[in-house]
Design an enzyme around this catalytic site. Sequence first.
Site, PDB file in Angstrom:
ATOM      1  N   ASP A  94       0.771  -1.162  -0.035  1.00 27.45           N
ATOM      2  CA  ASP A  94       0.005  -0.016  -0.020  1.00 27.45           C
ATOM      3  C   ASP A  94       1.003   1.359   0.129  1.00 27.45           C
ATOM      4  O   ASP A  94       1.585   1.304   0.988  1.00 27.45           O
ATOM      5  CB  ASP A  94      -0.708  -0.106   1.259  1.00 27.45           C
ATOM      6  N   ASP A 128     -13.653  -4.895  -2.236  1.00 33.84           N
ATOM      7  CA  ASP A 128     -13.657  -4.835  -0.884  1.00 33.84           C
ATOM      8  C   ASP A 128     -15.131  -5.248  -0.306  1.00 33.84           C
ATOM      9  O   ASP A 128     -15.792  -4.541  -0.589  1.00 33.84           O
ATOM     10  CB  ASP A 128     -13.191  -3.399  -0.199  1.00 33.84           C
TER      11      ASP A 128
END
Length: 252
Positions: free
Chosen positions: A11, A130
């Site tokens: 990330d 997600d």
Amino acid sequence: MLAKRIIPCLDVKDGRVVKGVNFVNLRDAGDPVELAALYDREGADELVFLDISASNEGRATMVEVVKQTAGEISIPFTVGGGISQVEDMKRILRAGADKIGVNTAAVLNPELISDGARRFGSQCIVVAIDAKYSEELKDWEVYTHGGRKATGMSAIKWAQDAESRGAGEILLTSMDADGTKDGFDLSLTKAISRAVGIPVIASGGAGKVSHFYDVLTEGEADAALAATIFHYKEIAIPDLKKDLISRGVEIR
């Protein structure tokens, strides 16, 4: 049957790798180019970069990071985050990425999947989902905007829709499990894996070696992705692969 893959995830925010729990409380985890090169040497099968900087500066930083990384590694890598049009995809692919990850932008404009697949091929398009279990819906619900916005959409139906539009792969993150280290969400992963014919990458919850075995067998995932445990050297990729092979899992 395709050999299973182990994929570290980076990330990236403002040019640095960060990691949090349940999508919050981010802390610094290092330089993305250095980490990518390390994972390449350690035997990772692929890498995923997620640009979590929302600004235009974040975009420019990410293109630079992608260019530098492409020069340091020989394994395929996927880049996602803030990609909302075909031109963004082109820019990232030209910088050296092998695949493009789309999430929020694909939910808002599903044509983006079809357009990207037509232009660059399905193998280039990874739809990231997600998902969080909803008691109200009695189903897993898709979230967008970095896990902040509920959509009311079924994750299973959305995965099937993404496949029909030309997605080549699903990157599935369980928001319930993310960062907890209690194991991948096997029910969610199995449900999505059985609903689609394209590979599913399981993400969220890895804490120990056995979790990878569970999700690649019982969860029926094609690949397992993790961040924290790799970044902070809690599990070494060579040891993980050795363990999986000893248990009869065919690994790349």
